[in-house]
Design a protein around this motif. Structure first.
Motif, short mmCIF file in Angstrom:
data_model
loop_
_atom_site.label_atom_id
_atom_site.label_comp_id
_atom_site.label_asym_id
_atom_site.label_seq_id
_atom_site.Cartn_x
_atom_site.Cartn_y
_atom_site.Cartn_z
N GLU A 29 -3.95 -10.21 -29.78
CA GLU A 29 -5.20 -10.60 -30.43
C GLU A 29 -4.91 -10.97 -31.89
O GLU A 29 -4.24 -10.23 -32.60
CB GLU A 29 -6.19 -9.45 -30.38
N PRO A 30 -5.39 -12.16 -32.36
CA PRO A 30 -5.14 -12.54 -33.75
C PRO A 30 -5.66 -11.50 -34.74
O PRO A 30 -6.78 -10.99 -34.60
CB PRO A 30 -5.90 -13.86 -33.89
N VAL A 31 -4.84 -11.18 -35.74
CA VAL A 31 -5.20 -10.24 -36.79
C VAL A 31 -4.77 -10.85 -38.12
O VAL A 31 -3.73 -11.51 -38.21
CB VAL A 31 -4.52 -8.87 -36.59
N LEU A 32 -5.58 -10.61 -39.16
CA LEU A 32 -5.29 -11.09 -40.51
C LEU A 32 -5.34 -9.90 -41.45
O LEU A 32 -6.39 -9.27 -41.59
CB LEU A 32 -6.32 -12.15 -40.91
N VAL A 33 -4.21 -9.57 -42.08
CA VAL A 33 -4.16 -8.41 -42.97
C VAL A 33 -3.59 -8.84 -44.32
O VAL A 33 -2.85 -9.81 -44.43
CB VAL A 33 -3.31 -7.26 -42.38
N ARG A 34 -3.97 -8.08 -45.34
CA ARG A 34 -3.44 -8.32 -46.67
C ARG A 34 -2.33 -7.32 -46.95
O ARG A 34 -2.49 -6.12 -46.74
CB ARG A 34 -4.54 -8.20 -47.73
N VAL A 35 -1.20 -7.84 -47.44
CA VAL A 35 -0.08 -7.00 -47.88
C VAL A 35 0.27 -7.46 -49.29
O VAL A 35 0.86 -8.54 -49.46
CB VAL A 35 1.13 -7.12 -46.94
N GLY A 36 -0.12 -6.68 -50.29
CA GLY A 36 0.07 -7.10 -51.67
C GLY A 36 -0.78 -8.32 -51.95
O GLY A 36 -1.99 -8.33 -51.71
N GLU A 37 -0.16 -9.39 -52.45
CA GLU A 37 -0.89 -10.62 -52.76
C GLU A 37 -0.77 -11.65 -51.65
O GLU A 37 -1.17 -12.81 -51.83
CB GLU A 37 -0.39 -11.20 -54.08
N ASP A 38 -0.25 -11.24 -50.50
CA ASP A 38 -0.10 -12.15 -49.38
C ASP A 38 -1.07 -11.79 -48.26
O ASP A 38 -1.42 -10.62 -48.06
CB ASP A 38 1.33 -12.10 -48.81
N LEU A 39 -1.48 -12.80 -47.53
CA LEU A 39 -2.15 -12.61 -46.25
C LEU A 39 -1.13 -12.83 -45.15
O LEU A 39 -0.32 -13.77 -45.22
CB LEU A 39 -3.30 -13.60 -46.07
N VAL A 40 -1.15 -11.97 -44.14
CA VAL A 40 -0.24 -12.12 -43.01
C VAL A 40 -1.09 -12.29 -41.76
O VAL A 40 -1.92 -11.44 -41.44
CB VAL A 40 0.69 -10.90 -42.87
N ALA A 41 -0.89 -13.42 -41.08
CA ALA A 41 -1.61 -13.71 -39.84
C ALA A 41 -0.68 -13.44 -38.67
O ALA A 41 0.41 -14.03 -38.58
CB ALA A 41 -2.09 -15.15 -39.83
N LEU A 42 -1.12 -12.54 -37.78
CA LEU A 42 -0.32 -12.15 -36.62
C LEU A 42 -0.92 -12.72 -35.34
O LEU A 42 -2.15 -12.69 -35.18
CB LEU A 42 -0.23 -10.62 -36.49
N ASP A 43 -0.06 -13.22 -34.45
CA ASP A 43 -0.51 -13.74 -33.15
C ASP A 43 -1.62 -14.76 -33.34
O ASP A 43 -2.62 -14.77 -32.61
CB ASP A 43 -0.98 -12.60 -32.24
N ALA A 44 -1.46 -15.61 -34.34
CA ALA A 44 -2.54 -16.52 -34.74
C ALA A 44 -2.07 -17.97 -34.81
O ALA A 44 -2.70 -18.79 -35.48
CB ALA A 44 -3.12 -16.09 -36.08
N ASP A 45 -0.99 -18.33 -34.14
CA ASP A 45 -0.47 -19.68 -34.19
C ASP A 45 -1.54 -20.69 -33.75
O ASP A 45 -2.18 -20.53 -32.70
CB ASP A 45 0.76 -19.81 -33.30
N GLY A 46 -1.75 -21.72 -34.57
CA GLY A 46 -2.71 -22.76 -34.24
C GLY A 46 -4.13 -22.50 -34.69
O GLY A 46 -4.99 -23.37 -34.56
#
Length: 419
Positions: free
Chosen positions: A354-371
C-alpha cells in the motif's frame, strides 16, 4: 425493590431551554443495584441517555440503549460500576432531535437487590500471534528518524461501551487481524472502557490507547489519554483546557461530516483530516478547504486519520484509513508522544504494497508508490504543485515549512498524506 417513574412531554421548546435535561431520582442507603429504562416513540424523536450520581458521572449510552443497570461490581457497558452512593442521582437526557409536537417520554428507575441484571459481554476471540520484539504487525520497516519506528494504527473506534456492536476484545482482535500496532478506543462521552484496555491490549498484543469522543450537537472531538472524563456539556473551550491540564490531547473529528460537523468556536492542535465519511471521495476537496481555514497565522495542526469504526456491517475494518506514527516503541505513552510532536502520516490501508508517504528529516519518502502523483497543497499553483513519483522507494526533497502533501493515483484517488 422500589420503583420511581417520571412521565414527561418534550418538544423543541424544551431542547431550546436546555440540551441536557436532568431527571432526578433517589437512591436510598443500602441499595445494591439500580436499573433505568427510557421509553418514547423513536420515530418521533432522538433522545440520548446518561446518568450521574451525587458525586460523579456514571456513564452515557447516547441513543444506542434504552436501558442500563449499575451494581457495585458490574455495569452495562458505557456505565461505571461501583458504590451506589445514597442521595439524589439524575438520569441525563440528551435532547438531540425533538419536534414542535411534544413527544411522551417515560423514565423508570428501579432500585434494590431485585433490580435488573447486567448483561454479559460475548465470548472473546482467541488471540493471534504476538509481534516479534522490536517489530511491527504489518512487517513493514518504513524509513524513520534515528531511534524511531513507524507503527500503524487507528485513532477513532467504538465498542459496546457506546454505539459500537463489538466488545473491546472483539474490536481488538479485528485490529490485530488487520496488522495494526495500536488502536484508540474512543467511546462517546464515557470512560467506562478505560479500565479494561490494558488487559485486553496485552491479550491481543495491541497497544490500546484510552480515548473518549466528546460528542455534542455542535461537533465531536477525541480526547486521548488516561485523563478522566471530559464533561461534554460544558463549552468546548473548557474541554481544551481540561485535556491540556491533565496531559492529554484533543483532536477535532470529521469537521465536515453532515450534522456531526464542527461548529464550536475553538480550534485544537490535532485534526482528523481523513475520515471514513469522505474515504470514497476521490478528490476529497472539502477536507483540504477546511484545512486552509484552520489556525491561520498559527502552527499547522497535526494530521490524523480515523475509521470511526462502529460495526463490521460498515464494510470498512479498523485501519481504514491508517494513521502511522514514528514512535520510540508501541506503548500508549510513546504513541501519544509521537502524535503530540506531529510525527504522523496517513494511508488508505496498513498492509504491504500500500502506498505510504512519510517524512524523514527534510525529505519525503514515498514507498510502494511508483507512478503516483505527489501533490503539494500549499505550493503557489492552482490545485497544488504536482510531481510524478518514480520507483518504489522515492526520496523527494520537501521544504520543512510546506505541507501537507498527498499521494494520488492517476484517477485522483487519495492514497496517502504526510505533513
Amino acid at each position: 425493590m422500589s420503583r420511581q417513574q417520571r412521565r414527561l412531554s418534550l418538544s423543541t421548546d424544551d431542547q431550546i431551554a436546555q440540551r441536557y435535561l436532568e431527571v432526578p431520582f433517589d437512591v436510598p442507603p443500602g441499595t445494591t443495584a439500580l436499573e433505568v429504562t427510557l421509553a418514547f416513540d423513536r420515530e418521533a424523536a432522538v433522545i440520548d441517555l446518561g446518568c450521574r450520581d451525587p458525586q460523579r458521572w456514571r456513564g452515557w449510552s447516547g441513543g444506542a440503549r434504552s436501558r442500563f443497570a449499575i451494581t457495585p461490581a458490574a455495569a452495562t457497558p458505557g456505565y461505571e460500576p461501583g458504590e451506589l452512593v445514597p442521595g439524589t442521582w439524575a438520569v441525563v437526557l440528551g435532547l438531540h432531535v425533538l419536534r414542535e409536537q411534544p413527544v411522551d417520554v417515560t423514565v423508570t428507575v428501579a432500585t434494590g437487590v431485585d433490580a435488573g441484571g447486567v448483561e454479559g459481554e460475548p465470548p472473546a476471540p482467541p488471540p493471534g500471534p504476538a509481534v516479534p520484539a522490536g517489530g511491527t504487525r504489518t512487517g513493514r520497516a518504513l524509513p524513520a528518524p534515528d531511534g524511531l519506528t513507524w507503527f500503524a494504527g487507528d485513532l477513532h473506534a467504538h465498542t459496546t461501551h457506546s454505539d459500537g456492536t463489538l466488545s473491546i476484545a472483539q474490536l481488538t482482535a479485528a485490529a490485530a487481524g488487520r496488522g495494526l500496532d495500536f488502536l484508540a478506543v474512543t467511546d462517546h462521552n464515557t470512560v467506562s472502557h478505560h479500565p479494561h484496555l490494558p488487559g485486553v491490549g496485552a491479550t491481543y498484543d495491541v497497544s490500546l490507547l484510552p480515548g473518549q469522543e466528546v460528542t455534542t450537537h455542535a461537533g465531536h472531538a477525541n480526547a486521548f489519554g488516561d485523563i478522566g472524563w471530559v464533561d461534554f456539556r460544558r463549552p468546548a473551550a473548557h474541554w481544551v483546557a481540561d485535556v491540556e491540564a491533565h496531559g492529554g490531547l484533543l483532536s477535532v473529528n470529521h469537521p465536515l461530516q453532515d450534522d456531526c460537523g464542527w461548529h464550536h468556536p475553538v480550534r485544537t492542535g490535532l485534526l482528523e483530516l481523513w475520515h471514513i465519511s469522505w474515504f470514497l471521495d476521490l478528490t476529497a476537496t472539502g477536507p483540504w478547504a477546511y484545512l486552509r481555514t484552520v489556525g491561520t497565522g498559527t502552527a499547522a495542526p497535526v494530521l490524523l486519520g480515523g475509521s470511526d469504526f462502529h460495526t463490521p456491517d460498515q464494510g470498512y475494518p479498523p485501519g481504514t484509513p491508517t494513521t502511522w506514527v514514528a514512535a520510540a516503541d508501541r506503548t500508549p505513552e510513546a504513541i501519544l508522544d509521537a502524535v503530540r510532536h506531529g510525527r504522523t502520516a496517513l494511508s488508505r490501508f496498513p498492509g504491504p504494497g500500500e502506498p505510504v508517504l512519510v517524512r524523514v528529516g527534510e525529505d519525503l519518502v514515498a514507498l510502494d508508490a511508483d507512478g503516483t502523483v505527489l501533490v503539494d497543497l500549499h505550493a503557489d499553483t492552482p490545485g497544488g504543485r504536482r510531481r510524478r513519483v518514480r520507483g518504489d522507494h522515492a526520496v523527494l526533497p520537501a521544504p520543512p515549512e510546506h505541507g501537507p502533501y498527498r499521494l494520488e493515483a492517476a484517477d485522483r484517488t487519495l492514497l496517502a498524506i504526510s505533513a
